[in-house]
Design a protein around this motif. Structure first.
Motif, PDB file in Angstrom:
ATOM      1  N   GLU A 314     -72.680 -24.002  39.612  1.00  0.00           N
ATOM      2  CA  GLU A 314     -73.870 -23.148  39.554  1.00  0.00           C
ATOM      3  C   GLU A 314     -73.464 -21.755  39.083  1.00  0.00           C
ATOM      4  O   GLU A 314     -72.434 -21.221  39.497  1.00  0.00           O
ATOM      5  CB  GLU A 314     -74.522 -23.048  40.938  1.00  0.00           C
ATOM      6  CG  GLU A 314     -75.505 -24.159  41.235  1.00  0.00           C
ATOM      7  CD  GLU A 314     -76.757 -24.100  40.373  1.00  0.00           C
ATOM      8  OE1 GLU A 314     -77.175 -23.002  39.990  1.00  0.00           O
ATOM      9  OE2 GLU A 314     -77.311 -25.177  40.077  1.00  0.00           O
ATOM     10  N   GLU A 315     -74.283 -21.191  38.213  1.00  0.00           N
ATOM     11  CA  GLU A 315     -73.960 -19.883  37.645  1.00  0.00           C
ATOM     12  C   GLU A 315     -73.966 -18.810  38.734  1.00  0.00           C
ATOM     13  O   GLU A 315     -74.913 -18.693  39.514  1.00  0.00           O
ATOM     14  CB  GLU A 315     -74.981 -19.525  36.563  1.00  0.00           C
ATOM     15  CG  GLU A 315     -74.600 -18.286  35.771  1.00  0.00           C
ATOM     16  CD  GLU A 315     -75.572 -18.011  34.630  1.00  0.00           C
ATOM     17  OE1 GLU A 315     -75.483 -16.921  34.045  1.00  0.00           O
ATOM     18  OE2 GLU A 315     -76.417 -18.882  34.349  1.00  0.00           O
ATOM     19  N   GLU A 316     -72.869 -18.048  38.790  1.00  0.00           N
ATOM     20  CA  GLU A 316     -72.763 -16.989  39.790  1.00  0.00           C
ATOM     21  C   GLU A 316     -73.624 -15.801  39.374  1.00  0.00           C
ATOM     22  O   GLU A 316     -74.058 -15.702  38.223  1.00  0.00           O
ATOM     23  CB  GLU A 316     -71.306 -16.547  39.940  1.00  0.00           C
ATOM     24  CG  GLU A 316     -70.393 -17.642  40.468  1.00  0.00           C
ATOM     25  CD  GLU A 316     -68.955 -17.164  40.629  1.00  0.00           C
ATOM     26  OE1 GLU A 316     -68.678 -15.982  40.305  1.00  0.00           O
ATOM     27  OE2 GLU A 316     -68.111 -17.960  41.080  1.00  0.00           O
ATOM     28  N   GLU A 317     -73.855 -14.905  40.340  1.00  0.00           N
ATOM     29  CA  GLU A 317     -74.592 -13.697  39.998  1.00  0.00           C
ATOM     30  C   GLU A 317     -73.782 -12.894  38.988  1.00  0.00           C
ATOM     31  O   GLU A 317     -72.563 -13.069  38.873  1.00  0.00           O
ATOM     32  CB  GLU A 317     -74.900 -12.874  41.250  1.00  0.00           C
ATOM     33  CG  GLU A 317     -73.692 -12.466  42.063  1.00  0.00           C
ATOM     34  CD  GLU A 317     -74.097 -11.840  43.401  1.00  0.00           C
ATOM     35  OE1 GLU A 317     -75.294 -11.748  43.687  1.00  0.00           O
ATOM     36  OE2 GLU A 317     -73.192 -11.442  44.146  1.00  0.00           O
ATOM     37  N   SER A 318     -74.433 -12.023  38.263  1.00  0.00           N
ATOM     38  CA  SER A 318     -73.770 -11.285  37.179  1.00  0.00           C
ATOM     39  C   SER A 318     -72.512 -10.591  37.684  1.00  0.00           C
ATOM     40  O   SER A 318     -72.442 -10.178  38.849  1.00  0.00           O
ATOM     41  CB  SER A 318     -74.738 -10.246  36.598  1.00  0.00           C
ATOM     42  OG  SER A 318     -75.207  -9.380  37.617  1.00  0.00           O
ATOM     43  N   PRO A 319     -71.482 -10.477  36.837  1.00  0.00           N
ATOM     44  CA  PRO A 319     -70.197  -9.923  37.271  1.00  0.00           C
ATOM     45  C   PRO A 319     -70.344  -8.534  37.893  1.00  0.00           C
ATOM     46  O   PRO A 319     -71.166  -7.726  37.464  1.00  0.00           O
ATOM     47  CB  PRO A 319     -69.385  -9.857  35.968  1.00  0.00           C
ATOM     48  CG  PRO A 319     -70.032 -10.845  35.069  1.00  0.00           C
ATOM     49  CD  PRO A 319     -71.477 -10.861  35.424  1.00  0.00           C
ATOM     50  N   ASP A 320     -69.541  -8.313  38.933  1.00  0.00           N
ATOM     51  CA  ASP A 320     -69.567  -7.021  39.612  1.00  0.00           C
ATOM     52  C   ASP A 320     -68.715  -6.026  38.846  1.00  0.00           C
ATOM     53  O   ASP A 320     -67.833  -6.390  38.069  1.00  0.00           O
ATOM     54  CB  ASP A 320     -69.033  -7.178  41.037  1.00  0.00           C
ATOM     55  CG  ASP A 320     -69.809  -6.326  42.038  1.00  0.00           C
ATOM     56  OD1 ASP A 320     -70.536  -5.434  41.574  1.00  0.00           O
ATOM     57  OD2 ASP A 320     -69.680  -6.551  43.246  1.00  0.00           O
ATOM     58  N   VAL A 321     -68.994  -4.761  39.065  1.00  0.00           N
ATOM     59  CA  VAL A 321     -68.208  -3.694  38.438  1.00  0.00           C
ATOM     60  C   VAL A 321     -67.543  -2.875  39.540  1.00  0.00           C
ATOM     61  O   VAL A 321     -67.780  -3.079  40.728  1.00  0.00           O
ATOM     62  CB  VAL A 321     -69.105  -2.786  37.561  1.00  0.00           C
ATOM     63  CG1 VAL A 321     -69.626  -3.549  36.367  1.00  0.00           C
ATOM     64  CG2 VAL A 321     -70.261  -2.220  38.363  1.00  0.00           C
ATOM     65  N   GLU A 322     -66.710  -1.922  39.123  1.00  0.00           N
ATOM     66  CA  GLU A 322     -65.952  -1.140  40.103  1.00  0.00           C
ATOM     67  C   GLU A 322     -66.589   0.207  40.423  1.00  0.00           C
ATOM     68  O   GLU A 322     -66.013   1.014  41.127  1.00  0.00           O
ATOM     69  CB  GLU A 322     -64.515  -0.913  39.582  1.00  0.00           C
ATOM     70  CG  GLU A 322     -63.719  -2.193  39.379  1.00  0.00           C
ATOM     71  CD  GLU A 322     -63.551  -2.972  40.672  1.00  0.00           C
ATOM     72  OE1 GLU A 322     -63.354  -2.343  41.732  1.00  0.00           O
ATOM     73  OE2 GLU A 322     -63.654  -4.208  40.617  1.00  0.00           O
ATOM     74  N   GLY A 323     -67.787   0.442  39.884  1.00  0.00           N
ATOM     75  CA  GLY A 323     -68.418   1.749  40.084  1.00  0.00           C
ATOM     76  C   GLY A 323     -68.748   2.034  41.541  1.00  0.00           C
ATOM     77  O   GLY A 323     -69.201   1.169  42.271  1.00  0.00           O
ATOM     78  N   THR A 324     -68.510   3.261  41.982  1.00  0.00           N
ATOM     79  CA  THR A 324     -68.801   3.663  43.359  1.00  0.00           C
ATOM     80  C   THR A 324     -69.503   5.011  43.362  1.00  0.00           C
ATOM     81  O   THR A 324     -69.537   5.725  42.356  1.00  0.00           O
ATOM     82  CB  THR A 324     -67.512   3.775  44.197  1.00  0.00           C
ATOM     83  OG1 THR A 324     -66.636   4.742  43.578  1.00  0.00           O
ATOM     84  CG2 THR A 324     -66.802   2.442  44.289  1.00  0.00           C
ATOM     85  N   ILE A 325     -70.055   5.362  44.520  1.00  0.00           N
ATOM     86  CA  ILE A 325     -70.638   6.691  44.720  1.00  0.00           C
ATOM     87  C   ILE A 325     -69.806   7.378  45.796  1.00  0.00           C
ATOM     88  O   ILE A 325     -69.694   6.878  46.923  1.00  0.00           O
ATOM     89  CB  ILE A 325     -72.105   6.590  45.188  1.00  0.00           C
ATOM     90  CG1 ILE A 325     -72.923   5.741  44.221  1.00  0.00           C
ATOM     91  CG2 ILE A 325     -72.729   7.971  45.323  1.00  0.00           C
ATOM     92  CD1 ILE A 325     -74.353   5.519  44.664  1.00  0.00           C
ATOM     93  N   ASN A 326     -69.192   8.497  45.433  1.00  0.00           N
ATOM     94  CA  ASN A 326     -68.304   9.169  46.382  1.00  0.00           C
ATOM     95  C   ASN A 326     -69.063   9.709  47.591  1.00  0.00           C
ATOM     96  O   ASN A 326     -68.653   9.528  48.729  1.00  0.00           O
ATOM     97  CB  ASN A 326     -67.541  10.304  45.686  1.00  0.00           C
ATOM     98  CG  ASN A 326     -66.604   9.783  44.615  1.00  0.00           C
ATOM     99  OD1 ASN A 326     -66.049   8.697  44.764  1.00  0.00           O
ATOM    100  ND2 ASN A 326     -66.455  10.516  43.536  1.00  0.00           N
ATOM    101  N   GLU A 327     -70.160  10.366  47.329  1.00  0.00           N
ATOM    102  CA  GLU A 327     -70.958  10.927  48.423  1.00  0.00           C
ATOM    103  C   GLU A 327     -72.432  10.707  48.097  1.00  0.00           C
ATOM    104  O   GLU A 327     -72.984  11.334  47.196  1.00  0.00           O
ATOM    105  CB  GLU A 327     -70.664  12.423  48.582  1.00  0.00           C
ATOM    106  CG  GLU A 327     -71.339  13.034  49.793  1.00  0.00           C
ATOM    107  CD  GLU A 327     -70.999  14.511  49.970  1.00  0.00           C
ATOM    108  OE1 GLU A 327     -71.712  15.173  50.718  1.00  0.00           O
ATOM    109  OE2 GLU A 327     -70.036  14.987  49.334  1.00  0.00           O
ATOM    110  N   VAL A 328     -73.054   9.801  48.824  1.00  0.00           N
ATOM    111  CA  VAL A 328     -74.443   9.452  48.547  1.00  0.00           C
ATOM    112  C   VAL A 328     -75.379  10.532  49.070  1.00  0.00           C
ATOM    113  O   VAL A 328     -75.390  10.845  50.263  1.00  0.00           O
ATOM    114  CB  VAL A 328     -74.800   8.093  49.201  1.00  0.00           C
ATOM    115  CG1 VAL A 328     -76.255   7.737  48.911  1.00  0.00           C
ATOM    116  CG2 VAL A 328     -73.873   6.997  48.688  1.00  0.00           C
TER     117      VAL A 328
END
Length: 569
Positions: A314-328
């Motif tokens: 089954e097709e997995e969800e779209s590939p994850d990326v490494e982006g983050t938020i330092n301080e939300v």
């Protein structure tokens, strides 16, 4: 089979060792008839028996049988090791894959059917692989080595055996092709049965409350009858294989005996030589019986493997990326978002919203208007079809899902607790939390009152029905308050809690939401009067927005929705 071989490839060394041991065992077993034939030929006539030579041959036979048995035992140990590790790998990959599947797959498939694939189907696959290793390797080696030995004894009798052999293959192929279809239906029906059992037992209170027991029994009886029908047909077809191939093998055996008997008077063959060829004919045919039985089991195993690999592919969800938020900070921007679960039925259209840090956004509207769907898009449980959602100016599809979801604390109407202690359930999102932190937050969330009354307090092991729905919801609220997330999502977070406790929790939420961007879904409109902005949704669109007072003054849909709470029925 190719897909299964990918998992087997990890254990190539054991595979080679198993084949070598099978070869050693088979060669030794097949050399024994030659020694028996030589021993028989030592009996020349009455009072003319070469006992010295015969005893030497019998000792050699005993040693060879012992070595062959040891090789077979070690081979079986290796095969067991490979099989159970392969199944362990398949199950581990299946569980990891499920964690990466989109929620849409889990929405479309019952949990009972998924459990059946991972547990029952892999067990049957395990049995098939084990039989395959144990029987196929030995069987194939036996056939090849037997033919070599038979050719060394008599060319024409060996040729007769080879000419008659395809009859066994044709019969086995004809039967196995039909049994595979039945085994596949059997496996599917077993999954449906597991799903129904899971559904009925998991919701037994609802079943009893609505008097659905008889109907549930009827549904189960129908599925059970289908399972019985497919199982019986599968067993019927598969059971034909062995007697059919045995009939062919007996014909071959009789042919060898007949032709060999005619050769003895002319001196082309000795009595000992014929006994060797008859033994080899028997040895040669035995693997066909074994393999035909294995093929039957393999049909069942492959039918189950088909369901397992359907899940794994089954097709997995779209590939994850490494982006983050330092301080939300909590700025959320939603621009021209379109979304639908079904391409033919648009749910959310051209959704636009700007949320400043610290705002409390309440979302109201009739059932099915898209409130919970909007929350699913914020958490990226589903990806938007068009448009984009940004947090602090960063598109959420440019952030890792972990980074995005750890920015939110979420309390849902549907509560969930895992089988574990109260402590483990509260510290689910913050495993390193101390008992002091847990107790402090539990008191703020007003869950400490009932936790103290539990037999072992925080160490009490909880199960699905250990505590009430309201107590579960209090634990879920405590869990979120412990994490102190930068943003909050409250989807009917107090729907199962009494009014007095709800007022107390509302005070705790007010403290928690201070300075945090919050999204609140509520049906009881009295709980959202202090929201910074109220979004009124209908048919996937925002039809009104403003503060509580502004929306009442407009006299529109919200006004009717709010006042309907106080109207007498």
């Amino acid at each position: 089979m190719k897909k299964i071989l990918k998992f087997i490839g990890k254990y190539k060394i054991f595979l080679v060792l198993s084949v070598l041991l099978a070869t050693v065992s088979v060669i030794l077993q097949l050399y024994v008839p030659i020694l028996f034939g030589d021993a028989i030929d030592q009996i020349v006539a009455e009072h003319q028996v070469q006992f010295d030579t015969m005893w030497v041959l019998l000792r050699e036979i005993l040693v060879l049988v012992a070595i062959s048995a040891l090789a077979t035992w070690i081979m079986n140990m290796i095969n067991n090791h490979m099989t159970y590790h392969i199944v362990q790998d398949i199950r581990s990959q299946a569980i990891r894959h499920i964690q990466r599947l989109p929620l849409s797959y889990l929405d479309r498939h019952s949990s009972g059917d998924i459990v059946s694939r991972i547990i029952a189907d892999t067990d049957i696959l395990s049995d098939g692989i084990l039989l395959g290793f144990t029987q196929l390797f030995s069987g194939i080696v036996t056939i090849v080595v037997t033919l070599i030995f038979m050719f060394s004894k008599n060319f024409w009798i060996t040729l007769l055996v080879i000419v008659l052999t395809p009859m066994s293959f044709l019969i086995a192929r004809f039967i196995s092709s039909r049994s595979f279809e039945m085994f596949h239906k059997q496996s599917e029906t077993r999954g449906n049965q597991t799903a129904l059992i899971d559904e009925m037992i998991g919701n037994q209170k609802v079943v009893k409350a609505f008097g659905y027991e008889e109907k549930a029994s009827e549904r189960f009886a129908q599925i059970n009858a289908d399972l019985q029908k497919y199982s019986q047909k599968a067993v019927f077809y598969s059971s034909l294989t062995n007697p059919s191939t045995r009939f062919v093998n007996n014909v071959i055996y009789a042919g060898v005996a007949l032709v060999g008997a005619f050769m003895i008077p002319g001196g082309a063959l000795t009595v000992g030589g014929l006994s060797v060829l008859l033994s080899y004919a028997n040895q040669y045919m035995k693997p066909f019986n074994d393999i035909s039985s294995v093929i039957t089991e393999m049909q069942n195993a492959l039918a189950c493997a088909n369901r397992i690999f359907d899940l794994l592919e089954e097709e997995e969800e779209s590939p994850d990326v490494e982006g983050t938020i330092n301080e939300v900070k909590g700025n959320v921007s939603i621009s021209h978002v379109d979304f639908s679960y079904d391409k033919n039925h648009r749910l959310i259209e051209d959704f636009n919203l700007e949320v400043d840090p610290g705002m409390r956004i309440a979302i109201v509207g009739p059932t099915g208007c898209g409130k919970t769907t909007f929350i699913n898009l914020l958490m990226r449980f589903y990806d938007v079809n068009q448009g984009n959602i940004k947090i602090d100016g960063k598109p959420i599809d440019g952030l890792s899902r972990h980074a995005l979801r750890s920015s939110y604390g979420m309390v849902l109407q549907e509560t969930w607790i895992k089988d574990g202690t109260v402590r483990e359930n509260i510290a689910f999102g913050k495993p390193d939390a101390t008992d002091e932190d847990i107790i402090r937050v539990a008191k703020e969330a007003h869950s400490w009152e009932f936790i103290e009354r539990l037999p072992k307090g925080l160490d009490t092991v909880l199960h699905e029905d250990s505590i009430s729905q309201g107590q579960k919801q209090l634990l879920c609220i405590t869990r979120v308050m412990l994490c102190l997330p930068p943003m909050l999502i409250l989807d009917e977070a107090t729907s199962s809690i009494d009014t007095r406790t709800e007022q107390q929790i509302q005070e705790a939420f007010d403290k928690l939401m201070k300075g945090r961007t919050s999204f609140i879904v509520a049906h009881r409109l009295s709980t959202i009067r202090n929201a910074s902005l109220i979004l009124v949704m209908k048919d996937g669109k925002i039809i009104e927005q403003g503060t509580h007072e502004e929306l009442l003054a407009q006299g529109g849909f919200y006004n009717k929705l709010y006042n309907s709470q106080f109207q007498a029925v």
